[in-house]
Design a protein around this motif. Structure first.
Motif, PDB file in Angstrom:
ATOM      1  N   ALA A   1      -1.843   3.467  28.631  1.00 29.54           N
ATOM      2  CA  ALA A   1      -0.904   2.415  28.999  1.00 29.54           C
ATOM      3  C   ALA A   1      -0.449   2.640  30.438  1.00 29.54           C
ATOM      4  CB  ALA A   1       0.296   2.432  28.054  1.00 29.54           C
ATOM      5  N   PRO A   2       0.229   1.677  31.038  1.00 30.86           N
ATOM      6  CA  PRO A   2       0.698   1.865  32.419  1.00 30.86           C
ATOM      7  C   PRO A   2       1.536   3.116  32.621  1.00 30.86           C
ATOM      8  CG  PRO A   2       0.914  -0.433  31.783  1.00 30.86           C
ATOM      9  CD  PRO A   2       0.500   0.316  30.541  1.00 30.86           C
ATOM     10  N   SER A   3       2.293   3.504  31.592  1.00 30.03           N
ATOM     11  CA  SER A   3       3.177   4.662  31.733  1.00 30.03           C
ATOM     12  C   SER A   3       2.414   5.983  31.819  1.00 30.03           C
ATOM     13  CB  SER A   3       4.154   4.721  30.542  1.00 30.03           C
ATOM     14  OG  SER A   3       3.421   4.780  29.315  1.00 30.03           O
ATOM     15  N   ASN A   4       1.154   6.000  31.355  1.00 30.08           N
ATOM     16  CA  ASN A   4       0.405   7.263  31.350  1.00 30.08           C
ATOM     17  C   ASN A   4      -0.990   7.138  31.961  1.00 30.08           C
ATOM     18  OD1 ASN A   4      -1.432   6.190  29.350  1.00 30.08           O
ATOM     19  ND2 ASN A   4       0.046   6.703  27.767  1.00 30.08           N
ATOM     20  N   ARG A   5      -1.307   5.954  32.508  1.00 36.63           N
ATOM     21  CA  ARG A   5      -2.699   5.673  32.901  1.00 36.63           C
ATOM     22  C   ARG A   5      -3.218   6.645  33.945  1.00 36.63           C
ATOM     23  NH1 ARG A   5      -2.818   0.182  33.027  1.00 36.63           N
ATOM     24  NH2 ARG A   5      -3.475   0.342  30.850  1.00 36.63           N
ATOM     25  N   PHE A   6      -2.412   6.970  34.938  1.00 34.70           N
ATOM     26  CA  PHE A   6      -2.888   7.866  35.987  1.00 34.70           C
ATOM     27  C   PHE A   6      -3.172   9.256  35.420  1.00 34.70           C
ATOM     28  CE2 PHE A   6      -1.962  10.631  39.783  1.00 34.70           C
ATOM     29  CZ  PHE A   6      -3.166  10.369  40.413  1.00 34.70           C
ATOM     30  N   ALA A   7      -2.260   9.744  34.570  1.00 35.51           N
ATOM     31  CA  ALA A   7      -2.473  11.050  33.935  1.00 35.51           C
ATOM     32  C   ALA A   7      -3.703  11.010  33.032  1.00 35.51           C
ATOM     33  CB  ALA A   7      -1.230  11.458  33.138  1.00 35.51           C
ATOM     34  N   TYR A   8      -3.876   9.921  32.307  1.00 38.79           N
ATOM     35  CA  TYR A   8      -5.022   9.776  31.401  1.00 38.79           C
ATOM     36  C   TYR A   8      -6.335   9.810  32.191  1.00 38.79           C
ATOM     37  CZ  TYR A   8      -8.099   7.616  27.901  1.00 38.79           C
ATOM     38  OH  TYR A   8      -9.126   7.346  27.027  1.00 38.79           O
ATOM     39  N   LYS A   9      -6.409   9.040  33.268  1.00 40.82           N
ATOM     40  CA  LYS A   9      -7.641   8.992  34.066  1.00 40.82           C
ATOM     41  C   LYS A   9      -7.912  10.339  34.729  1.00 40.82           C
ATOM     42  CE  LYS A   9      -8.643   4.656  33.325  1.00 40.82           C
ATOM     43  NZ  LYS A   9      -9.807   4.303  32.474  1.00 40.82           N
ATOM     44  N   ALA A  10      -6.848  10.978  35.200  1.00 41.92           N
ATOM     45  CA  ALA A  10      -7.016  12.297  35.819  1.00 41.92           C
ATOM     46  C   ALA A  10      -7.507  13.315  34.801  1.00 41.92           C
ATOM     47  CB  ALA A  10      -5.694  12.754  36.442  1.00 41.92           C
ATOM     48  N   ALA A  11      -6.989  13.232  33.575  1.00 35.22           N
ATOM     49  CA  ALA A  11      -7.424  14.152  32.515  1.00 35.22           C
ATOM     50  C   ALA A  11      -8.889  13.914  32.164  1.00 35.22           C
ATOM     51  CB  ALA A  11      -6.540  13.970  31.281  1.00 35.22           C
ATOM     52  N   GLU A  12      -9.294  12.655  32.077  1.00 39.13           N
ATOM     53  CA  GLU A  12     -10.701  12.340  31.818  1.00 39.13           C
ATOM     54  C   GLU A  12     -11.602  12.906  32.916  1.00 39.13           C
ATOM     55  OE1 GLU A  12     -11.580   8.379  29.239  1.00 39.13           O
ATOM     56  OE2 GLU A  12     -10.989   8.048  31.328  1.00 39.13           O
ATOM     57  N   ALA A  13     -11.157  12.752  34.166  1.00 34.65           N
ATOM     58  CA  ALA A  13     -11.942  13.259  35.286  1.00 34.65           C
ATOM     59  C   ALA A  13     -12.053  14.776  35.239  1.00 34.65           C
ATOM     60  CB  ALA A  13     -11.314  12.810  36.606  1.00 34.65           C
ATOM     61  N   ALA A  14     -10.949  15.438  34.882  1.00 36.67           N
ATOM     62  CA  ALA A  14     -10.966  16.903  34.794  1.00 36.67           C
ATOM     63  C   ALA A  14     -11.927  17.367  33.703  1.00 36.67           C
ATOM     64  CB  ALA A  14      -9.559  17.425  34.513  1.00 36.67           C
TER      65      ALA A  14
END
Length: 466
Positions: free
Chosen positions: A139-152
């Motif tokens: 969701a917008p509240s966690n999207r950046f963290a989610y995408k960064a975690a996927e990338a990691a």
């Protein structure tokens, strides 16, 4: 729009409404409704008062504006709400918990976290297999963290996201994301050496290793990993020997381009770590998980409902999501409490039951209200513009950009409808939509700008709580 089949002239009206409020919001609040249109009266049939209150307060202005725009009609909206059954008498929370204790314990880890085969990993990973990216609500509240975690998880050790630092208030999903990273790595490479450990466990194991004179094996365990996941790193702060060991562990992994992921309930700057370790953390990618908005909270409850296979309506889920705004853990716990009570009573969950049973948890709409003028004052101070500039017709970048930020923050921090926000800034709702989308896109794409917005939000809340 299957609920408008009898009124084809209304299809473009409601398509415009959907474009304004967004598909997810439309699907949540308006698509389930039934509409009747006669003369200048639009009747909206809904399952309960709460549903009607939400549409009336948030979206009625948008609906009437859309009718005026497309049909030239000044309409009257009538809400046809189904009567609610009275709630059965609620027993004490103690009785509810005693009747179904399995619903109120802390989320349990599997009895034996699945370790890797002995040939590839000499110790348990401590990962919870059910915590994956697939069942994490993005969701917008966690999207950046989610995408960064996927990338990691897919590009181990890449400097763009190493070390990855995830921070948020408790109960918003940090731990889930960390386990998801580890599980994804092992899915891609079962021979990878991955270890999840809390900050407390790191300190405890290190002390135990010193006591048993086995610190070499402890170092071998932590410094030969492909990915080290350390949750709640704040527990290492202030423990000099543990900080020292952690610093050298960090360096050993970082120098070999191994992935390092930390989480904390504080920002890196707030941790008060030793300077050399703090600078290491700041050299990576800090990401924040913010409190989820209403639609995200409803999606989380839907997923939980489906996972435990219970019969509970979306209207009840929406009511819980509206009233529980602190964290995901309490949100899911409220649902489980309601389910356990209704099973004990042999009744179907309803809003009236939830309202009485969860009275000690639910917040009223006024509890978290934020004043638009506060938003303007804080943003104005940050960008050195005057209060009257927010409502002026001036379009210079030095004024237009802060005005757009203030509009975006008003959509995020208040329950005002888009037309109401427009009136607060002397604009129409389409201008608010544009401002919201432009700023939102930059928030999701630029971590430094996201951090600036987060600071503004904290400043606004600090003023409004005084």
């Amino acid at each position: 729009m299957d609920n408008l089949q009898a009124y084809p002239q209304l299809v473009p009206v409601f398509q415009d409404i959907e474009n304004i409020i967004g598909k997810d919001t439309y699907d949540m609040w308006l698509r389930p409704a039934a509409f009747e249109y006669a003369g200048t009266t639009l009747t909206i049939s809904l399952p309960n008062q709460f549903w009607g209150k939400t549409i009336r307060e948030r979206y009625q202005h948008i609906i009437t504006d859309a009718f005026l725009k497309h049909l030239g009609a000044e309409i009257t909206i009538v809400y046809n709400v189904a009567p609610q059954e009275p709630a059965p008498a609620v027993t004490s929370a103690k009785d509810v918990i005693a009747a179904a204790p399995e619903y109120f314990s802390q989320p349990a880890k599997p009895a034996a976290p699945a370790p890797l085969p002995a040939a590839s990993n000499p110790f348990p990973t401590n990962l919870i297999p059910s915590f994956t990216f697939e069942n994490f609500i993005e969701a917008p509240s966690n999207r950046f963290a989610y995408k960064a975690a996927e990338a990691a998880a897919t590009n181990l050790g890449n400097r763009a996201n190493n070390p990855l630092f995830i921070y948020s208030s408790p109960g918003l999903g940090k731990t889930h994301l960390m386990h998801a990273i580890g599980n994804k790595i092992l899915q891609n490479n079962p021979n990878a050496q991955v270890l999840y450990m809390s900050g407390e466990e790191f300190v405890s194991e290190y002390i135990k290793a010193l006591t048993n004179k086995s610190h070499d094996s402890f170092r071998q365990k932590c410094r030969t990993l492909d990915c080290f996941l350390v949750d709640d790193i704040q527990f290492i702060v202030g423990k000099a020997a543990s900080e020292e060991e952690f610093f050298h562990t960090f360096n050993a992994l970082f120098d070999k381009n191994k992935q390092i992921v930390f989480s904390s309930d504080r920002t890196p700057q707030q941790l008060e770590l030793e300077e050399r370790l703090s600078s290491r953390l700041l050299s990576g990618l800090p990401t924040e998980i913010k409190k989820p908005n209403l639609e995200t909270r409803i999606a989380i409850l839907r997923q939980k409902r489906n996972s435990i296979n219970v019969d509970i309506g979306d209207d009840v889920l929406a009511f819980i999501a509206e009233g529980v705004q602190t964290n995901i853990r309490e949100l899911e716990g409220s649902l489980l409490r309601l389910v356990a009570y209704c099973r004990m009573q042999g009744v179907t969950p309803t809003i009236s039951i939830a309202k009485e049973l969860l009275a000690d948890i639910l917040v009223s709409g006024n509890d978290l209200s934020i004043n638009v003028n506060t938003i303007k004052k804080v943003v104005g101070k940050r960008f050195s513009i005057k209060m009257e500039d927010f409502n002026s017709k001036r379009k210079t970048q030095s004024i237009a950009w802060p005005r757009q930020i203030a509009m975006y923050l008003t959509t995020e921090l208040t329950d005002l409808s888009l037309p109401e926000i427009g009136r607060e800034f002397n604009r129409d709702h389409s201008t608010v939509v544009h401002a919201r989308d432009v700023v939102k896109e930059k928030v999701e794409a630029d971590p430094f700008f996201s951090a600036e917005i987060n600071q503004l939000i904290m400043d606004i809340k600090a003023v409004d709580n005084k």
